[in-house]
Enzyme design. Structure first.
Site, PDB file in Angstrom:
ATOM      1  N   SER A  59       0.836  -1.209   0.000  1.00 26.62           N
ATOM      2  CA  SER A  59       0.000   0.000   0.000  1.00 26.62           C
ATOM      3  C   SER A  59       0.869   1.257   0.000  1.00 26.62           C
ATOM      4  O   SER A  59       2.016   1.229   0.443  1.00 26.62           O
ATOM      5  CB  SER A  59      -0.886   0.030   1.246  1.00 26.62           C
ATOM      6  OG  SER A  59      -1.681  -1.134   1.314  1.00 26.62           O
TER       7      SER A  59
HETATM    8  N1  SAH Z   1      -0.607  -4.928   4.039  1.00 28.52           N
HETATM    9  C1  SAH Z   1       0.157  -5.161   2.833  1.00 28.52           C
HETATM   10  C2  SAH Z   1      -0.603  -4.815   1.587  1.00 28.52           C
HETATM   11  C3  SAH Z   1      -1.180  -6.033   1.092  1.00 28.52           C
HETATM   12  S1  SAH Z   1      -2.060  -6.072  -0.404  1.00 28.52           S
HETATM   13  C4  SAH Z   1       1.506  -4.479   2.866  1.00 28.52           C
HETATM   14  O1  SAH Z   1       1.768  -3.734   3.793  1.00 28.52           O
HETATM   15  O2  SAH Z   1       2.320  -4.741   1.972  1.00 28.52           O
HETATM   16  C5  SAH Z   1      -3.303  -7.212   0.134  1.00 28.52           C
HETATM   17  C6  SAH Z   1      -2.840  -8.614   0.388  1.00 28.52           C
HETATM   18  O3  SAH Z   1      -3.983  -9.351   0.808  1.00 28.52           O
HETATM   19  C7  SAH Z   1      -2.274  -9.349  -0.820  1.00 28.52           C
HETATM   20  O4  SAH Z   1      -1.000  -9.803  -0.528  1.00 28.52           O
HETATM   21  C8  SAH Z   1      -3.253 -10.511  -1.012  1.00 28.52           C
HETATM   22  O5  SAH Z   1      -2.630 -11.703  -1.460  1.00 28.52           O
HETATM   23  C9  SAH Z   1      -3.818 -10.674   0.370  1.00 28.52           C
HETATM   24  N2  SAH Z   1      -5.120 -11.335   0.456  1.00 28.52           N
HETATM   25  C10 SAH Z   1      -6.198 -11.252  -0.371  1.00 28.52           C
HETATM   26  N3  SAH Z   1      -7.209 -12.015   0.078  1.00 28.52           N
HETATM   27  C11 SAH Z   1      -6.769 -12.624   1.214  1.00 28.52           C
HETATM   28  C12 SAH Z   1      -7.362 -13.528   2.144  1.00 28.52           C
HETATM   29  N4  SAH Z   1      -8.593 -13.997   2.016  1.00 28.52           N
HETATM   30  N5  SAH Z   1      -6.618 -13.935   3.200  1.00 28.52           N
HETATM   31  C13 SAH Z   1      -5.351 -13.495   3.374  1.00 28.52           C
HETATM   32  N6  SAH Z   1      -4.745 -12.639   2.520  1.00 28.52           N
HETATM   33  C14 SAH Z   1      -5.438 -12.196   1.461  1.00 28.52           C
END
Ligand code: SAH
Length: 214
Positions: A59
């Site tokens: 993000s």
């Molecule tokens: N917080 C992260 C941003 C992540 S983007 C950072 O600081 O880099 C969102 C993430 O959520 C992605 O990696 C995606 O694979 C994950 N995601 C999507 N659906 C999910 C689920 N049901 N359970 C766990 N992770 C999930």
């Protein structure tokens, strides 16, 4: 330390979002360039999301700042994060809850869970546990949580997550498909919830049982 000046400049620029000094100093302590692929390190301190592989993104710094601010994190709290991604948001939250606190972070993509674990170790975040699973139904094993942070957009508020939130707890979650909004949800003593809208956002989708279908 590397990129120290760039980081300080970026953090200062986030003040316009009304972010607390506590959140800003936590962000000042976390080297964002540890959490992105080498090829992107030149843009680590630009206020933008960046690709981390598997069609996912870390993000933008202002979004991490806004989510951490809405969460009102305090020392010693237990936090559930859904969507570890690079581990950066978990690292910032880890500073805010301190050594007596704990972050449980769930990531559905194995390669990213491994990437995040490596990054968090390098950043010295020993109070973060990364789990590889579908987090759309939460992580009942360690519930209830003081705070829940969802970093992927859900079709609607997953009820399991509300159940796993302590009374008085706060959950921050983006909801929607192509049009998304960020919410801060507070759970009252009687179990009812108060849902406050922050504004329009854009996150990758939450994919899973209580998320969007793959
Ligand atoms: N917080 C992260 C941003 C992540 S983007 C950072 O600081 O880099 C969102 C993430 O959520 C992605 O990696 C995606 O694979 C994950 N995601 C999507 N659906 C999910 C689920 N049901 N359970 C766990 N992770 C999930």
């Amino acid at each position: 330390m590397e990129f120290e000046e760039e980081r300080a400049l970026l953090i200062r620029s986030l003040k316009k979002y009304g972010i607390s000094d506590k959140v800003l100093s936590a962000m000042e302590e976390v080297p964002r360039h540890f959490f992105i692929p080498q090829s992107e390190s030149g843009r680590a301190y630009v206020d933008t999301p960046l690709p981390i592989g598997n069609s996912q993104t870390i993000s933008a710094p202002h979004m991490v700042a806004i989510m951490c601010n809405l969460l009102e994190l305090e020392e010693g709290q237990h936090v559930l994060e859904i969507g570890t991604g690079s581990g950066y948001n978990a690292a910032v939250m880890s500073r805010l809850v301190g050594d007596s606190g704990r972050i449980y972070s769930i990531e559905r993509i194995e390669e990213l869970a491994i990437f995040a674990q490596k990054n968090l170790k390098r950043a010295g975040c020993s109070n973060v546990e990364v789990l590889r699973d579908d987090g759309s139904s939460g992580y009942p094993l360690k519930a209830p949580y003081d705070r829940i942070c969802v970093t992927a957009s859900a079709p609607e508020t997953p009820l399991a997550l509300i159940e796993q939130l302590k009374t008085g707890g706060i959950m921050v979650i983006p909801e929607g498909g192509s049009y998304q909004q960020l919410f801060a949800i507070k759970k009252n003593e009687d179990g009812s919830i108060v849902k406050k809208k922050w504004g329009d956002v854009f996150f990758v989708p939450l994919i899973g049982k209580y998320g969007f279908k793959n």
